[in-house]
Design a protein around this motif. Structure first.
Motif, PDB file in Angstrom:
ATOM      1  N   VAL A 151       7.899  -9.527  -0.554  1.00 48.08           N
ATOM      2  CA  VAL A 151       7.167  -8.312   0.136  1.00 48.08           C
ATOM      3  C   VAL A 151       8.295  -7.743   1.030  1.00 48.08           C
ATOM      4  N   HIS A 152       9.056  -8.300   1.833  1.00 45.92           N
ATOM      5  CA  HIS A 152      10.073  -7.550   2.700  1.00 45.92           C
ATOM      6  C   HIS A 152      11.112  -6.853   1.897  1.00 45.92           C
ATOM      7  N   GLU A 153      11.628  -7.296   0.802  1.00 42.11           N
ATOM      8  CA  GLU A 153      12.577  -6.734  -0.038  1.00 42.11           C
ATOM      9  C   GLU A 153      12.226  -5.468  -0.542  1.00 42.11           C
ATOM     10  N   LEU A 154      10.902  -5.539  -0.954  1.00 38.93           N
ATOM     11  CA  LEU A 154      10.165  -4.211  -1.536  1.00 38.93           C
ATOM     12  C   LEU A 154       9.788  -3.416  -0.511  1.00 38.93           C
ATOM     13  N   ALA A 155       9.243  -3.727   0.722  1.00 39.92           N
ATOM     14  CA  ALA A 155       8.940  -2.817   2.020  1.00 39.92           C
ATOM     15  C   ALA A 155      10.293  -2.050   2.393  1.00 39.92           C
TER      16      ALA A 155
ATOM     17  N   MET B 161       4.826   0.109   5.632  1.00 48.76           N
ATOM     18  CA  MET B 161       5.836  -0.391   4.530  1.00 48.76           C
ATOM     19  C   MET B 161       5.497  -1.513   4.058  1.00 48.76           C
ATOM     20  N   PHE B 162       5.125  -2.482   5.027  1.00 55.50           N
ATOM     21  CA  PHE B 162       4.837  -3.914   4.772  1.00 55.50           C
ATOM     22  C   PHE B 162       3.330  -3.563   3.942  1.00 55.50           C
ATOM     23  N   VAL B 163       2.445  -2.717   4.147  1.00 58.35           N
ATOM     24  CA  VAL B 163       1.253  -2.935   3.340  1.00 58.35           C
ATOM     25  C   VAL B 163       1.554  -2.334   2.195  1.00 58.35           C
ATOM     26  N   ALA B 164       2.310  -1.298   2.153  1.00 58.41           N
ATOM     27  CA  ALA B 164       2.500  -0.525   0.855  1.00 58.41           C
ATOM     28  C   ALA B 164       3.151  -1.557  -0.340  1.00 58.41           C
ATOM     29  N   ALA B 165       4.134  -2.501   0.325  1.00 61.75           N
ATOM     30  CA  ALA B 165       4.766  -3.236  -0.438  1.00 61.75           C
ATOM     31  C   ALA B 165       3.679  -4.452  -1.044  1.00 61.75           C
ATOM     32  N   THR B 166       2.832  -4.915   0.071  1.00 58.62           N
ATOM     33  CA  THR B 166       1.967  -5.852  -0.435  1.00 58.62           C
ATOM     34  C   THR B 166       1.058  -5.282  -1.526  1.00 58.62           C
ATOM     35  N   ALA B 167       0.460  -4.139  -1.344  1.00 56.05           N
ATOM     36  CA  ALA B 167      -0.490  -3.536  -2.154  1.00 56.05           C
ATOM     37  C   ALA B 167       0.131  -3.467  -3.768  1.00 56.05           C
ATOM     38  N   LEU B 168       1.277  -3.138  -3.603  1.00 54.70           N
ATOM     39  CA  LEU B 168       2.038  -2.831  -4.885  1.00 54.70           C
ATOM     40  C   LEU B 168       2.390  -4.326  -5.556  1.00 54.70           C
ATOM     41  N   LEU B 169       2.645  -5.284  -4.947  1.00 52.44           N
ATOM     42  CA  LEU B 169       2.944  -6.460  -5.713  1.00 52.44           C
ATOM     43  C   LEU B 169       1.594  -7.436  -5.736  1.00 52.44           C
ATOM     44  N   GLN B 170       0.553  -7.191  -5.045  1.00 50.00           N
ATOM     45  CA  GLN B 170      -0.586  -7.895  -5.177  1.00 50.00           C
ATOM     46  C   GLN B 170      -1.831  -7.185  -5.634  1.00 50.00           C
TER      47      GLN B 170
ATOM     48  N   GLU C 288       9.454   4.573   1.391  1.00 44.30           N
ATOM     49  CA  GLU C 288       9.773   5.569   2.347  1.00 44.30           C
ATOM     50  C   GLU C 288       8.580   6.267   2.470  1.00 44.30           C
ATOM     51  N   VAL C 289       8.502   6.487   3.811  1.00 41.75           N
ATOM     52  CA  VAL C 289       7.128   7.302   4.260  1.00 41.75           C
ATOM     53  C   VAL C 289       7.484   8.919   4.366  1.00 41.75           C
ATOM     54  N   VAL C 290       6.637   9.588   3.678  1.00 46.19           N
ATOM     55  CA  VAL C 290       7.120  11.212   3.986  1.00 46.19           C
ATOM     56  C   VAL C 290       5.650  11.679   4.619  1.00 46.19           C
ATOM     57  N   ALA C 291       5.926  12.325   5.777  1.00 50.15           N
ATOM     58  CA  ALA C 291       4.788  13.248   6.424  1.00 50.15           C
ATOM     59  C   ALA C 291       4.224  14.211   5.407  1.00 50.15           C
ATOM     60  N   SER C 292       2.871  14.213   5.258  1.00 51.57           N
ATOM     61  CA  SER C 292       2.140  15.080   4.476  1.00 51.57           C
ATOM     62  C   SER C 292       1.886  16.566   4.842  1.00 51.57           C
ATOM     63  N   GLY C 293       2.308  16.726   6.214  1.00 56.06           N
ATOM     64  CA  GLY C 293       2.162  17.950   6.793  1.00 56.06           C
ATOM     65  C   GLY C 293       0.762  18.474   7.123  1.00 56.06           C
ATOM     66  N   ASN C 294      -0.095  17.395   6.956  1.00 54.54           N
ATOM     67  CA  ASN C 294      -1.578  17.309   7.752  1.00 54.54           C
ATOM     68  C   ASN C 294      -1.423  17.484   9.363  1.00 54.54           C
ATOM     69  N   PRO C 295      -2.122  18.418   9.719  1.00 50.65           N
ATOM     70  CA  PRO C 295      -1.994  18.542  11.207  1.00 50.65           C
ATOM     71  C   PRO C 295      -2.470  17.443  12.049  1.00 50.65           C
ATOM     72  N   ASP C 296      -3.313  16.687  11.440  1.00 50.46           N
ATOM     73  CA  ASP C 296      -4.146  15.420  12.057  1.00 50.46           C
ATOM     74  C   ASP C 296      -3.348  14.315  11.560  1.00 50.46           C
ATOM     75  N   GLU C 297      -2.542  13.915  12.471  1.00 49.06           N
ATOM     76  CA  GLU C 297      -1.659  12.565  12.240  1.00 49.06           C
ATOM     77  C   GLU C 297      -2.277  11.450  12.034  1.00 49.06           C
ATOM     78  N   ASN C 298      -3.582  11.214  12.530  1.00 46.88           N
ATOM     79  CA  ASN C 298      -4.577  10.046  12.427  1.00 46.88           C
ATOM     80  C   ASN C 298      -5.394  10.377  11.040  1.00 46.88           C
ATOM     81  N   ALA C 299      -5.388  11.202  10.398  1.00 48.98           N
ATOM     82  CA  ALA C 299      -5.984  11.356   8.964  1.00 48.98           C
ATOM     83  C   ALA C 299      -5.708  10.231   8.061  1.00 48.98           C
TER      84      ALA C 299
END
Length: 144
Positions: free
Chosen positions: A28-32, A1-10, A36-47
């Motif tokens: 950053v923390h306010e936006l983070a 969430m931190f990474v997504a917020a940072t990317a969106l702001l910067q 919301e993280v939503v699972a994609s359904g990919n069977p490889d959780e590390n993909a």
């Protein structure tokens, strides 16, 4: 969430974003908190891919982008200039950063790798210089 917020702001995320004041940036923390993280359904959780990033704007419009390859992957390679810029940025953030002249020498040697007579020269350039007599220096090890 931190990474997504940072990317969106910067517009991107880089090593300095994980150090110092940037880790506690209230914007950053306010936006983070709104991410919301939503699972994609990919069977490889590390993909790493594919990823879909969606943003709902205040006016209720929704924007979405799908990433089929991470930048730097063979399917989405960095240009030489991007690669060198990233290398130069990264060498400055080590616990004991490389000096610029050592990094530039390393780049030159890698560019002419087929002409390097001894790869120990490459390895030596990746090691921080230790002043003689300090713990870890060759002369200090010999005195033990």
């Amino acid at each position: 969430m931190f990474v997504a917020a940072t990317a969106l702001l910067q517009g991107g995320v880089d090593v300095p974003d994980f150090r110092g004041d940037r880790l506690t940036d209230p914007h950053v923390h306010e936006l983070a908190q709104k991410v919301e993280v939503v699972a994609s359904g990919n069977p490889d959780e590390n993909a790493m891919v594919p990823q879909t990033v969606g943003v709902r704007l205040r006016d209720r419009r929704e924007l979405e982008v799908r990433l089929d390859a991470i930048v730097g992957h063979p399917a989405s390679p960095l240009s030489r200039e991007q690669h060198l810029a990233k290398f130069r940025r990264c060498w400055t953030y080590g616990a004991r950063p490389l000096k610029a002249e050592r990094g530039e020498r390393l780049i030159a040697l890698v560019d002419g790798l087929e002409d390097v007579a001894d790869v120990r020269e490459l390895v030596a350039l990746t090691q921080p210089q230790v002043k003689p007599g300090r713990v870890g220096s060759p002369s200090a090890r010999r005195r033990r």
